[in-house]
Design a protein around this motif. Structure first.
Motif: not given
Ligand SMILES: Cc1cc2nc3c(=O)[nH]c(=O)nc-3n(C[C@H](O)[C@H](O)[C@H](O)COP(=O)(O)O)c2cc1C
Ligand SMILES: Cc1cc2nc3c(=O)[nH]c(=O)nc-3n(C[C@H](O)[C@H](O)[C@H](O)COP(=O)(O)O)c2cc1C
Ligand SMILES: Cc1cc2nc3c(=O)[nH]c(=O)nc-3n(C[C@H](O)[C@H](O)[C@H](O)COP(=O)(O)O)c2cc1C
Ligand SMILES: Cc1cc2nc3c(=O)[nH]c(=O)nc-3n(C[C@H](O)[C@H](O)[C@H](O)COP(=O)(O)O)c2cc1C
Lengths: 351, 351, 351, 351
Positions: A226-251
């Motif tokens: 479940g949610q509360g530990g490692t956030s893959w949404s955040r990791i994928e955001h940092l890894r990519s050059d996701d200018r529109h912060e999609l991954g951060m929004l769902f972190q």
């Protein structure tokens, strides 16, 4: 990144693993704040009426005896020295400390012959409960029972994890995003596979409907992750050059692990629940078992020790065991059977 | 640490006391935030209809008259100038200010003859309520009614405290961790002892089950010593080189004092409740009496004054009395009997 | 302090006033955080169906017409240029802006002839509602109907405030602390006095029992003066050399104004309620009227303007009126009668 | 301000627009914290049983097909290069991205001939849903059906917005503050107008009574424009030299958008609800649709992109669409019909 990785088939899948590990190393924010566990306060017993040295944290799971209900959650594998080291260290430690271990997604082994070695862990852990791992979504991209069997065989595994990672795929540019019809395909694998099948998330948890669906397919092991530990949404955001912060929004998207465990509670007679996602110490483990978990998984906290040495992993596991045993002692429970599902041990739930 | 301590039998027990005191002096974090008391808001009376100078805070407890319901909680003793000074100053102040006093664990007196002097306090406090102290867990390590009687005798005490400290023992490398069968042994001591027996925790409180157990053994005095004040788990962590942070993880473990007092409420007809653990002023004392306490203990807040002089201790106690009396006045209660268990004086319980 | 104050009878009472004012000027912390008012969220009306310029904030109180329900709460008086200036500025502004005004405690006028001038305010405010002021506790220290009448007469007042300040007296070294039997004495004054009698606190509010008591004595005007604004406990602490922090401990003691207003609600048919204590703007005033107040008092916010000039006070009052009128407009209420006690205008109460 | 603006009729209305835009650019605080949306946690589906690429976010609204339920909320217009650029960029982007767009208040076009060009947007957006805009309060200041028709015609609009902005007018020195009798005048316009009439707030939301009133007048489109986003009270404060902080006091006044949506829920069979006010991403949009919105408006977040280029606006809209689609996917809903009003998708509402 200084690691040299080979070109060719499966290179994307392979190098991605190393990138993930580097992201987690560099950005402490990928480990989200497990505040839901902290809300639960357990009942101290001034008179536990126990000898701490006789408290027995051992459990049996899938026919194997574990020294305490810890699972090293699925993390890695691939054609890279770093991931081979991590997996070997984890496997040797699992054997030594008597805990379970899952490997990371094995998709790469079908794309790169050279990645296979990293998953052949039975040699290091002859007695440990080992679990193979495949992304469930691959069942919509050409994988089937054959790949599942091959994955289990290579690891020498006791069972196979199919992981569900809809958010992670959705926020990736190159994501595998067809999640339609998966439930029945998972059911089919379960019926055809010769060993137990486990289904897990990777950090967003399962809703009540998800669990009901899996149970209807006869799935007997569910790892809520479940949610509360490692956030893959955040990791994928940092890894990519996701200018529109999609991954951060769902972190922080997802169902917090304690809530996911409660979602699963009504199905405990038909399926065994594994807690993971944000567990960070032996007290979180005790809370998870109280909320109905048979096994407690941790991934991120074991990554750094695994990059150092077997000893560091064993040491970390021993510390977790001592924490877990101390919690059992102070709760006045002599064995895990008395802890399991015993919600009376919760003093209150703070807001 | 600059204090020179002698080698030999009981040295460990003896020097540990001084280490504890130093830790508390240096690390303000060992005094945890008593936020549970702050959640309770009492009802102000604009028209108390009282003369403040006639408000009577005195109580009777165990046959002794106290100027107000304060107990200097069990702290110290041993073969060391510092602890002798502390105990002497506290005893003289208890006598002067008309309050009760407990001594710290007397185990050391059985290991080191030279530690005995620090407990012989009746000479300094001929009229004060004095309480001896032994760790209940020692009943599993060779202690029995003989040691209990000797402890009471040396102090010239009115009663004997048996303290329960499962967490503190659990987080120590050298801890006494066999807490099995203690409840009946405590009951046996009570039946054999010629003076009253009191049971206390040391900062983790009692659960409802604990209290029910103690009452079933006929224990007539229970000091909840709940969570919210001094954290022994943290102190033991700081003292040791506990690399794996076991003590830190459990630093806030336990039942907050106001909750422990509520746990005890149903048993008030059969046992007298003492509040301690995180009380820090006269308003906390008033809240404790409202929640059913007959006596209010404080340990850490009196440690520093005791290291300075009798006068500083007396001054601190007088300030606490003035706070307590002011609260009584503003609540419109003329005496402690009107305060005791009077939950209508609580305006609300904030979240 | 650079002000020269004369020696002699009543010097203590007299100079204390100036000290208080200096404390409030220097320490912003004496104005406590009125968070209870901020918890209430009012219902916006997108369609107020009103012309803002026709919204009528005027009220009648004790037979006088006020431009809006503002009272300059009781503050000062004495033999000192500063307090004379403050009182004159406030009175002239009350006249000009059409609001009510109370004077500070008039005890000093009985001790120092020269203090009388500061209270003779009718000359500056021929049409304003003016209220005299005496500490109720003085009824236990020699004061009676005679002093009450003299106080009213000197001010040329419409009524007399008796203030209750148990906490303030309790934390002072030299406090008048006999509050016994006051309720009946207040009732006696009410029966003997030829003008209306009002009873107020000074920042701690009234409990339900207090209000029931006052109503049983026929008191027809109660000013709750609750917790959340000026803290007299803190002021007295700063003023004295209270080493033991008694005043700080009690700085937030009391019943928050909105709760005190709710305590008073059941008695609204028999007594008129005045809100004060922590009101800081016209929205707080609107909330107070919604909670049942007929008049809204403010003290501390008007102190600084009063030290500057009449114009600054008038300006501050005009700003408050505009805020109050804007709130009425946005709530869709054309006059104060539609605001009074109309709890449906509360959208929610946040935690 | 460096922009040169012409003198003459309507200059005030005209230059005000540019001042507003500058204020929003400079003061990040005018965008209030939309914390109410963050309190809602949605239910993750580990098994959405969907192909993300087949999730269909399109809707039909007022007979036009939109690529997803986004409305560029009413913002600007007037005789100034900046506002012409903004409006042209927004219109071209609306056309390209397939979303709806409202123009800012058209009052200025009746005062200044030269302002008309900025509203003639149909040329740039032949297929987009376009909405004209007039302040409802102008119906009390000489405007009637004629001006409404002219406004619709100039834009080439599908409908006309009447906006209600009582707070904004109230805090302005020069505000139009007669809001009496508006409800019926709005009803009259609706009955006489040949195209749909929409009523909106500008950041304070509608109460239940407001919505009931509008529904009773047959209004079929209500845009709640609630509290939580752009604060007009704060903007007007910054723009003026409001020494008495009226605008700051009311900066958070109003009904939070999610609450306003709930207020509107009982009327959903008779009126279509548009959510706006503080929506900042595609997840807020999904939450709004779940709470009953047919369309989701955003103003401030699109202002800066519109000052740059069409491409930046389109890019921003595409990012919002991807966020919205990702949320739909993770909620397991294939189309907006399954999202609309489906409160079972809310996991919990945090405090
Ligand atoms: C470095 C890393 C790699 C992971 N790779 C996989 C994976 O390949 N397959 C999988 O099912 N889960 C994977 N996970 C997810 C974990 O198994 C686990 O469900 C999740 O991280 C939550 O646990 P945690 O909060 O303890 O890290 C990975 C986690 C980490 C930290
Ligand atoms: C320096 C120190 C030494 C203590 N030693 C003992 C002890 O020997 N025996 C005991 O029963 N409790 C001991 N305690 C615990 C106290 O009696 C008390 O239960 C606890 O500290 C909670 O109170 P407090 O928060 O006011 O400190 C000690 C406490 C302190 C601060
Ligand atoms: C400088 C100052 C002097 C005061 N003096 C008196 C007084 O003499 N008599 C009285 O009844 N209240 C007195 N008060 C209390 C006020 O009347 C009022 O009840 C209280 O301050 C709460 O209002 P506030 O929060 O708006 O300041 C005084 C308050 C202030 C700030
Ligand atoms: C620069 C700007 C100008 C606006 N002008 C108007 C207007 O002329 N007419 C109107 O109805 N609303 C106007 N609004 C209000 C918006 O349409 C919307 O209701 C409000 O800003 C809340 O949405 P937001 O939080 O997404 O900005 C304006 C908003 C902004 C930011």
């Amino acid at each position: 990144m200084t690691d040299t990785v080979q070109d060719g088939v499966g290179e994307l899948t392979n190098s991605r693993k190393v990138e993930h590990i580097r992201m987690i190393e560099q950005d402490s924010g990928t480990d989200r704040d497990a505040r839901y566990f902290d809300r639960l306060r357990l009942t101290h017993r001034a008179l536990p009426e126990l000898n701490l040295s006789e408290v027995d944290p051992s459990v049996e799971f899938m026919g194997r005896k574990l020294s305490f209900p810890l699972l090293i959650s699925s993390m890695t594998g691939g054609d890279h020295a770093l991931v081979r080291t991590i997996n070997r260290n984890l496997a040797l430690a699992a054997q030594e400390a008597g805990v379970a271990m899952g490997v990371g997604s094995q998709r790469v082994m079908f794309e790169r012959e050279t990645a296979r070695a990293s998953f052949a862990l039975r040699q290091y852990a002859p007695d440990a409960l080992l679990l193979a791992n495949i992304g469930a979504v691959q069942l919509n991209y050409g994988f089937g029972i054959e790949q599942c069997r091959a994955a289990v065989e290579l690891v020498g595994a006791d069972g196979l994890y199919l992981h569900l990672n809809a958010l992670q795929e959705a926020v990736q540019p190159e994501g595998d995003i067809n999640f339609s019809g998966l439930l029945h395909k998972i059911g089919d694998i379960r019926r055809e596979l010769d060993c137990p099948l486990l289904v897990k998330e990777v950090g967003c948890g399962f809703s009540s409907e998800d669990i009901a669906g899996l149970v209807s397919q006869g799935i007997e092991y569910i790892d809520v992750a479940g949610q509360g530990g490692t956030s893959w949404s955040r990791i994928e955001h940092l890894r990519s050059d996701d200018r529109h912060e999609l991954g951060m929004l769902f972190q922080d998207w997802g169902i917090p692990t304690p809530i996911a465990l409660r979602n699963a509670a009504p199905y405990r007679d038909r399926t065994q629940i594994i807690a993971s996602g944000g567990l960070r110490n032996g007290v979180d483990m005790a809370k998870s078992v109280i909320l109905g978990a048979r096994l407690c998984g941790m991934a991120a906290p074991l990554l750094k020790p695994a990059m150092e040495s077997v000893d560091r992993v064993v040491e970390t596991i021993e510390a977790l065991r001592r924490e877990f045993v101390t919690a059992m002692f102070l709760l006045g429970v002599p064995d895990v059977a008395h802890l399991y599902g015993n919600e009376r041990l919760i003093l209150d739930e703070m807001i």
